[in-house]
Enzyme design. Structure first.
Site, PDB file in Angstrom:
ATOM      1  N   THR A  17       0.590  -0.822  -0.231  1.00  0.00           N
ATOM      2  CA  THR A  17      -0.210  -0.657   0.202  1.00  0.00           C
ATOM      3  C   THR A  17       1.120   1.568   0.471  1.00  0.00           C
ATOM      4  OG1 THR A  17      -0.076   0.019   2.461  1.00  0.00           O
ATOM      5  CG2 THR A  17      -1.580  -0.968   1.479  1.00  0.00           C
ATOM      6  N   GLY A  18       2.305   1.194   0.293  1.00  0.00           N
ATOM      7  CA  GLY A  18       2.779   2.551   0.227  1.00  0.00           C
ATOM      8  C   GLY A  18       2.746   2.556  -1.510  1.00  0.00           C
ATOM      9  N   LYS A  43      -2.735  -3.117   7.951  1.00  0.00           N
ATOM     10  CA  LYS A  43      -3.676  -3.382   7.340  1.00  0.00           C
ATOM     11  C   LYS A  43      -4.082  -4.524   6.381  1.00  0.00           C
ATOM     12  CE  LYS A  43      -2.173   1.422   5.972  1.00  0.00           C
ATOM     13  NZ  LYS A  43      -1.700   2.440   4.653  1.00  0.00           N
ATOM     14  N   ILE A  96      13.258  -5.259  -4.426  1.00  0.00           N
ATOM     15  CA  ILE A  96      14.526  -4.469  -5.057  1.00  0.00           C
ATOM     16  C   ILE A  96      14.663  -2.842  -4.137  1.00  0.00           C
ATOM     17  CG2 ILE A  96      13.004  -1.969  -6.771  1.00  0.00           C
ATOM     18  CD1 ILE A  96      12.167  -4.347  -7.472  1.00  0.00           C
ATOM     19  N   GLU A  98      16.272  -0.811  -1.893  1.00  0.00           N
ATOM     20  CA  GLU A  98      18.019   0.106  -2.875  1.00  0.00           C
ATOM     21  C   GLU A  98      18.210   0.978  -1.073  1.00  0.00           C
ATOM     22  OE1 GLU A  98      18.648   2.682  -5.727  1.00  0.00           O
ATOM     23  OE2 GLU A  98      20.718   3.143  -4.848  1.00  0.00           O
ATOM     24  N   GLU A 209      29.901  -5.189 -13.652  1.00  0.00           N
ATOM     25  CA  GLU A 209      30.376  -3.773 -13.273  1.00  0.00           C
ATOM     26  C   GLU A 209      32.038  -4.047 -12.167  1.00  0.00           C
ATOM     27  OE1 GLU A 209      27.597  -2.189 -10.759  1.00  0.00           O
ATOM     28  OE2 GLU A 209      26.257  -1.915 -11.522  1.00  0.00           O
ATOM     29  N   HIS A 247      26.881   2.219  -6.899  1.00  0.00           N
ATOM     30  CA  HIS A 247      26.489   0.658  -6.333  1.00  0.00           C
ATOM     31  C   HIS A 247      27.716   1.061  -5.506  1.00  0.00           C
ATOM     32  CE1 HIS A 247      24.274  -0.997 -10.131  1.00  0.00           C
ATOM     33  NE2 HIS A 247      23.352   0.524  -9.419  1.00  0.00           N
TER      34      HIS A 247
END
Lengths: 293, 397
Positions: A17-18, A43, A96, A98, A209, A247
């Protein structure tokens, strides 16, 4: 077949719900992902985006049969969210978020050891199997169903590779963003193994990377076990030593973790290495044409 | 976040790690009082006078001196404070010294010879566990040891479920060939050091030299402490230790605007969304015959305001001869970024360098229209390869 997520995946959203959770859950539903509900402690019992909200992951699993979770919980609480999902029996956990502290991730890694689940991320764009399920924050419309598997540590650079692959007339089986953190749930090699075994995947793009040894490990495994053409790119050739480039994982430290060293090892292992990130799609097309021709 | 030696040592002391007594000063007039205060506590008659900057190799540049009298303390403190210290790690420009640490001299004569070791604590990325790395060869760069005598570097990995175990601290002390009081001192030192590392969410501890004194005491003679930026929310007191004067002023300004910016020395500025694509864009600039002037990630929520701010920061760098904007719209909508570019032009006035704009992904078509309608002179590209060619063109290569 594809890997990790497909049209049968039953996806729940932690942090449903955010703002972030709402925005991306909406996008995922529009793409056609089977989002069966979400979790926001306190909730439970409400409806959000026409789907049930639960207090705990356990309740969500029991009532919806969810097997994939995507996490949009703020960094301070994200480690807990990952472990809650694993404890509730979620098979594929995609985080997800970070900015999770390393100390928290050391604990998570320990907690997950031996459990029958896979963590993707954190700090990643997620996973997409085009036309079946988008479990992440990537723009869906650049993807096209096809046979190229993509594994990448970076978000927007993955989109770049996807776009080039699509424009080269190929498509993707599954694109996996493993994230740019120092302790990823799934390593480059783990993801490469999944794609190598996948019947739908005929060629692989591996984007890395500077920093760490994940790409060289994967390259050495590919040399010994690889059965499909692999195109590789390492970002950060121009990154100065010892500076942090966004990163946390991308800090040049030892000898084998510079872009040059990684590219050299990858070449020695038979990977088609793109010197410029603008050439990734073209090189994949050439490699695939050779296989067919 | 990097800390000064004196700040790192203050944190280590909180966890019982033995460090020499010291007082940090900012004015040369405070040197004598500082030296006296240190002597009152320790009875020392020799002091170390150490420049406090965020760079190693300070001794080589003349930033660390051993004072054998109070006169020498005064002289060295006056010399070092305000000096421009050039070390192998500062680059040729060097760094101005604003603070000096006056410390108890720990290399005194005694029953045995003093001995220098090396000890680091860090994450072992391949296993996802912390590791204590140590060597009998201290006081020199660990890279050098790794190259010449790799067999003298030892590693102790810590199991997250049980933490550092007593047999591991004993093994460390045995490998360092210690006995008696020094052996006990070392096991206690390692235990405290690891507990400090865990408790303060550090990402790197480097104690070099780790000293055994002539009377068999163990001290962290120097300390390099780096904290995990992602965990600073748990440690507001450490966050307050940030020394902005140590950081590039443009980088500080960028951080305040929520932009991830690193200043580099090249001639082509760039503005990109996402760290990986930003690094790849820097590589493209290099392939096209330029050198990147910066790393700049506008992040996942770039709006017009932040794009304008990013432009202003890039333009402050006088070396910038061209700017490459490379946005792959996902969550970030390209039209918002385009609006930011248009606004920046309007608000900044004349932008003196050519701008190459490559907007791709979400709302790229709308973005292109916005820029075309504004009448701005920008070089527009759709593909990354075209952007690379345009960089070549504007640089005249």
């Amino acid at each position: 077949m594809s890997v990790l997520v497909n049209k049968n995946s039953r996806v729940i959203v932690q942090g449903f719900t955010g703002t972030e959770g709402t925005f991306h859950a909406t996008q995922m539903i529009e793409y056609g992902t089977n989002v069966v509900g979400g979790i926001t402690p306190g909730k439970g019992g409400q409806k959000h985006l026409d789907r049930p909200v639960f207090d705990t992951v356990e309740q969500a699993v029991n009532s919806t049969g969810a097997d994939v979770s995507i996490i949009f919980v703020p960094p301070a609480f994200a480690a807990d969210a990952i472990m809650e999902a694993a404890d509730a029996g979620i098979k594929v956990i995609i985080c997800i978020t970070e900015g999770i502290p390393v100390r928290d991730m050391i604990g998570v890694k320990e907690f997950l050891r031996g459990k029958p689940c896979r963590l993707i991320g954190p700090n990643c764009p997620g996973v997409i199997t085009p036309d079946e399920a988008k479990v992440g924050i990537m723009p869906g419309f650049i993807h096209k169903k096809g046979h190229i598997g993509i594994v990448s540590r970076s978000g927007t650079l993955t989109y770049e590779a996807v776009d080039q692959v699509t424009k080269a007339g190929l498509g993707q089986s599954t694109a996996i963003g493993i994230g740019g953190d120092p302790i990823p749930g799934t390593s480059t090699l783990d993801a490469i193994k999944l794609l190598m075994e996948d019947k739908e995947t005929e060629g692989i793009i591996m984007i890395g990377e500077i920093g760490g040894t994940m790409e060289t490990e994967a390259a050495r495994w590919i040399k010994a076990n690889g059965t499909k053409p692999v195109v590789g790119f390492i970002a950060g050739k121009t990154a100065p030593k010892g500076r942090k480039m966004g990163h946390a994982g991308a800090i040049i430290g030892g000898k084998e973790d510079t872009a040059e060293a990684k590219m050299k090892i990858m070449k020695e292992c038979g990977i088609h290495v793109a010197e410029s990130p603008a050439e990734i799609g073209k090189m994949m097309k050439e490699a695939m044409d050779k296989v067919v021709g | 976040m990097n800390l000064h030696e004196y700040q790192g040592k203050a944190i280590l002391r909180q966890f019982g790690v033995a460090t020499p007594e010291g007082v940090v000063i900012e004015k040369a007039e405070e040197a004598l009082a500082a030296a006296n205060k240190v002597s009152e506590k320790t009875n020392c008659t020799v002091w170390a006078v150490k420049a406090q900057i965020h760079a190693g190799g300070r001794g080589k540049g003349g930033g660390v001196k051993i004072a054998k009298s109070l006169d020498e303390v005064q002289k060295f403190a006056s010399d070092i404070l305000g000096m421009n210290l050039v070390t192998p790690q500062t680059g040729s420009k060097g760094k101005k010294v604003n603070k000096v640490l006056i410390e108890q001299g720990v290399y005194y004569k005694g029953a045995s010879e003093p001995k220098e070791f090396y000890m680091g604590v860090l994450l072992h990325r391949q296993t996802g566990k912390n590791m204590i790395m140590y060597s009998t060869e201290g006081g020199m760069s660990i890279e050098e040891v790794a190259e010449k005598t790799p067999h003298l570097i030892f590693k102790e990995e810590i199991e997250p479920s049980v933490g550092l175990l007593p047999y591991q601290t004993r093994r460390i002390a045995f490998n360092l060939k210690l006995s008696g009081k020094a052996f006990k001192g070392m096991t206690k030192f390692v235990e405290s050091l690891y507990s400090a590392f865990q408790s303060c969410d550090a990402s790197l501890f480097e104690i070099n030299p780790l000293l055994k004194t002539s009377d068999d005491l163990i001290f962290a003679a120097d300390s390099k402490v780096t904290l995990d930026d992602n965990a600073l929310f748990r440690h507001p007191d450490y966050e307050a230790m940030r020394d902005l004067s140590e950081e590039n002023s443009m980088e500080v300004e960028a951080r305040e605007a929520d932009l991830n910016y690193v200043k580099l020395d090249g001639n082509v500025g760039c503005m990109v969304n996402g760290a990986g694509l930003a690094m790849a864009t820097m590589d493209i600039i290099k392939v096209s015959g330029g050198e990147p002037a910066n790393f700049l990630d506008v992040g996942g929520t770039a709006n017009a305001e932040r794009v304008e701010k990013a432009f202003r920061i890039i333009l402050k760098d006088p070396n910038v001869k061209a700017i490459l904007v490379n946005i792959f719209g996902g969550i970030v909508r390209c039209d918002r970024v385009a609006q930011g570019i248009v606004d920046a032009y309007k608000n900044i006035g004349k932008i003196p360098v050519p701008i190459i704009v490559r907007l791709q992904g979400t709302n790229a078509v709308e973005a292109k229209k916005l820029i075309e309608q504004s009448g701005l002179k920008v070089e527009s590209a759709i593909l990354l390869r075209e952007a690379a060619d345009l960089v070549k063109k504007v640089l005249g290569n």
